[in-house]
Write a protein that holds these residues in place. Structure first.
Motif, short mmCIF file in Angstrom:
data_model
loop_
_atom_site.label_atom_id
_atom_site.label_comp_id
_atom_site.label_asym_id
_atom_site.label_seq_id
_atom_site.Cartn_x
_atom_site.Cartn_y
_atom_site.Cartn_z
N THR A 37 0.78 -1.28 0.05
CA THR A 37 0.03 -0.04 -0.08
C THR A 37 1.11 1.26 -0.01
O THR A 37 0.52 2.19 -0.64
CB THR A 37 -0.75 0.09 1.21
N ILE A 38 1.88 1.28 0.79
CA ILE A 38 2.66 2.40 0.67
C ILE A 38 3.46 2.53 -0.60
O ILE A 38 3.32 3.87 -1.28
CB ILE A 38 3.98 2.31 1.67
N THR A 39 3.74 1.64 -1.27
CA THR A 39 4.21 1.52 -2.88
C THR A 39 3.16 2.33 -3.84
O THR A 39 3.31 3.15 -4.39
CB THR A 39 4.75 0.36 -3.10
N ARG A 40 2.03 1.83 -3.72
CA ARG A 40 1.09 2.07 -4.57
C ARG A 40 0.38 3.10 -4.28
O ARG A 40 0.10 3.93 -5.46
CB ARG A 40 -0.29 0.83 -4.34
N ASP A 41 0.32 3.67 -3.01
CA ASP A 41 -0.19 5.02 -3.03
C ASP A 41 0.47 6.05 -2.78
O ASP A 41 0.43 7.37 -2.60
CB ASP A 41 -1.02 5.04 -1.55
N GLY A 42 1.87 5.88 -3.04
CA GLY A 42 2.93 6.93 -3.20
C GLY A 42 3.42 7.50 -1.60
O GLY A 42 3.52 8.81 -1.45
N LEU A 43 3.17 6.68 -0.67
CA LEU A 43 3.10 7.09 0.60
C LEU A 43 4.71 7.66 1.01
O LEU A 43 4.75 8.30 2.00
CB LEU A 43 2.68 6.29 1.51
N LEU A 44 5.71 7.24 0.49
CA LEU A 44 6.90 7.73 0.93
C LEU A 44 6.94 9.20 0.47
O LEU A 44 7.32 10.06 1.39
CB LEU A 44 8.16 7.02 0.01
N GLU A 45 6.59 9.46 -1.01
CA GLU A 45 6.58 11.03 -1.19
C GLU A 45 5.64 11.83 -0.35
O GLU A 45 5.98 12.88 -0.17
CB GLU A 45 6.40 11.12 -2.77
N HIS A 46 4.60 11.18 0.01
CA HIS A 46 3.39 11.81 0.59
C HIS A 46 4.15 11.99 1.90
O HIS A 46 3.71 13.43 2.39
CB HIS A 46 2.13 10.92 0.65
N SER A 47 4.76 11.31 2.48
CA SER A 47 5.15 11.43 3.94
C SER A 47 6.12 12.70 4.10
O SER A 47 6.18 13.61 4.97
CB SER A 47 5.82 10.06 4.41
N ALA A 48 6.92 12.65 3.09
CA ALA A 48 8.05 13.72 2.81
C ALA A 48 7.36 15.01 2.60
O ALA A 48 7.75 16.28 3.38
CB ALA A 48 9.04 13.57 1.90
N ARG A 49 6.48 15.13 1.63
CA ARG A 49 6.00 16.40 1.28
C ARG A 49 4.94 17.08 2.36
O ARG A 49 5.34 18.29 2.92
CB ARG A 49 5.07 16.08 0.07
N VAL A 50 3.94 16.23 2.89
CA VAL A 50 3.14 16.76 3.90
C VAL A 50 3.82 17.09 5.33
O VAL A 50 3.82 17.88 5.97
CB VAL A 50 1.93 16.08 4.27
N GLY A 51 4.87 16.26 5.47
CA GLY A 51 5.66 16.57 6.79
C GLY A 51 6.41 17.78 7.04
O GLY A 51 6.35 18.69 7.83
N GLU A 52 6.87 18.04 5.49
CA GLU A 52 7.48 19.14 5.50
C GLU A 52 6.73 20.55 5.60
O GLU A 52 6.53 21.64 6.27
CB GLU A 52 8.50 19.35 4.16
N GLU A 53 5.45 20.26 4.76
CA GLU A 53 4.54 21.48 4.81
C GLU A 53 3.98 21.66 6.33
O GLU A 53 3.78 22.91 6.81
CB GLU A 53 3.39 20.96 4.04
N PHE A 54 3.68 20.45 6.89
CA PHE A 54 3.45 20.76 8.56
C PHE A 54 4.26 21.39 9.29
O PHE A 54 3.99 22.39 9.90
CB PHE A 54 3.17 19.52 8.98
N ALA A 55 5.73 20.97 9.32
CA ALA A 55 6.74 21.65 9.78
C ALA A 55 6.71 23.20 9.41
O ALA A 55 6.80 24.08 10.53
CB ALA A 55 8.17 21.19 9.40
N ASP A 56 6.57 23.55 8.15
CA ASP A 56 6.56 25.01 7.86
C ASP A 56 5.45 25.65 8.43
O ASP A 56 5.60 26.99 8.64
CB ASP A 56 6.60 25.20 6.31
#
Length: 395
Positions: free
Chosen positions: A296-315
């Motif tokens: 599911t992580i692979t299919r749904d692109g959750l690696l990229e998603h985690s990196a992106r929303v995590g950085e947006e949250f921190a900002d």
């Protein structure tokens, strides 16, 4: 109707009190939310301490576990299963492991660390190096590596030969690398210490020093692995290949499972038949869960998603410019909001009253490790509430 108070009273009479009194009784979950037995909803920003990678009641995980229950749940370590082999292969691929690398399945992060300790002792050099602030588990072997005095002192003497050094200090490591040392054990980000990242280049320097000294470098990925930081494993961001890693938490999405991964044939050969084992480790139910999580992580692109929303949250948290917020640490969806005053426990309690679950991992740090499926909109509800929660914590 049975309430939180009723059940917590029963808890106190039935459960050993090592966790104190729980904050609430969770009844069910869906996505990134949980409900207590009183019907109150909470946005789960901790995910069972970085465990529920796909949130709650995810259809892929539910389907995989349900299917496996209907086939076979346990076969013992005299046999193997398709799920066990498939998950080991998936982990090796995800880690970019070289030929000759291997996986040993356990039931938890602590068990994974115990296996790693035995691996290290097979070098013939019993000394171990860990870091101040480290948390590697609570069994007696793993506890010897864990640095917190409150955890250690009631059970000393522990495994001898363990040296603790300052985290992020290559010079201190170099000075501690005596001929008796068989392994250095480090977290790529210290979770329980307050989501602390080492200085740039630190892990690379550790790899150089350990390689030159002929010492194993064991990376504890129990909290940081399985997409938590935006990569499958946090060590990848340093561009290194360790000798072994420990895995657990997010791998099963809530089903207990862990693993020790050894890199290359020389390290993998240190543990031979009969030297280690487990009754439940690698059981087909847990491995089916792990396969569903990784797919599911692979299919749904959750690696990229985690990196992106995590950085947006921190900002977004930094942009609040609140006087009680001094910064945001971590990577991906493992974050620590650092505070200027030691009000994290009170702030976490106010957050829970407002319907948010966060963790006061230190007096001045709020830790967040939400499901990898969390949306930016869901995180924004917490960011919008945070100034009021902090104000309430000091009023």
């Amino acid at each position: 109707m049975t309430t939180n108070g009723d059940l917590l009273g029963r808890y106190g009479h039935a459960l050993l009190g090592v966790f104190g009194t729980p904050a609430l009784v969770v009844d069910r979950g869906e996505g990134c939310y949980v409900w207590d037995v009183d019907g109150k909803r909470y946005l789960d920003l901790l995910a069972g301490i970085a465990v529920n990678a796909l949130g709650h009641n995810h259809p892929e995980l539910v389907g995989a576990v349900s299917k496996q229950v209907g086939e076979v749940v346990h076969v013992s370590n005299f046999f193997t299963t398709r799920a066990q082999i498939g998950l080991a292969e998936a982990l090796l691929r995800a880690a970019g492991a070289p030929d000759g690398s291997r996986v040993f399945f356990t039931n938890s992060g602590t068990e994974s660390m115990e296996a790693a300790i035995k691996l290290a002792r097979r070098t013939g050099r019993p000394g171990l190096i860990a870091a101040h602030g480290a948390f590697h588990g609570r069994s007696t072997g793993a506890l010897a590596l864990t640095a917190k005095a409150a955890y250690r002192e009631p059970f000393e003497p522990l495994l001898p030969g363990v040296t603790h050094i300052p985290y992020g200090d290559p010079a201190a490591l170099a000075a501690a690398l005596t001929p008796e040392v068989g392994a250095v054990v480090l977290e790529p980000i210290q979770g329980e210490a307050g989501v602390i990242e080492p200085p740039p280049g630190y892990l690379q320097r550790v790899r150089e020093l350990t390689r030159d000294a002929g010492v194993l470098m064991i990376v504890d990925e129990v909290q940081t692995g399985i997409g938590r930081t935006g990569d499958w494993f946090a060590f990848e961001g340093a561009g290194i290949v360790p000798d072994a890693i420990t895995i657990a938490k997010g791998l099963g999405g809530g089903v207990p499972i862990g693993a020790l991964m050894t890199f290359g044939p020389e390290v993998s050969g240190l543990l031979q038949p009969g030297m280690h084992g487990t009754t439940f480790g690698g059981n087909p139910l847990a491995c089916a869960a792990g396969l569903a999580v990784m797919a599911t992580i692979t299919r749904d692109g959750l690696l990229e998603h985690s990196a992106r929303v995590g950085e947006e949250f921190a900002d977004a948290v930094r942009a609040l410019d609140h006087p009680l917020i001094s910064g945001v640490r971590g990577r991906g969806l493992l974050r620590g909001i650092t505070l200027t005053e030691p009000v994290a426990p009170t702030a976490a309690a106010r957050a829970r009253e407002a319907g948010f679950i966060v963790n006061p991992v230190a007096p001045d740090v709020l830790r967040l490790a939400p499901p990898l499926i969390i949306t930016g909109a869901e995180l924004t509800t917490f960011v919008d509430a945070l100034p009021g929660l902090l104000d309430a914590a000091t009023s």
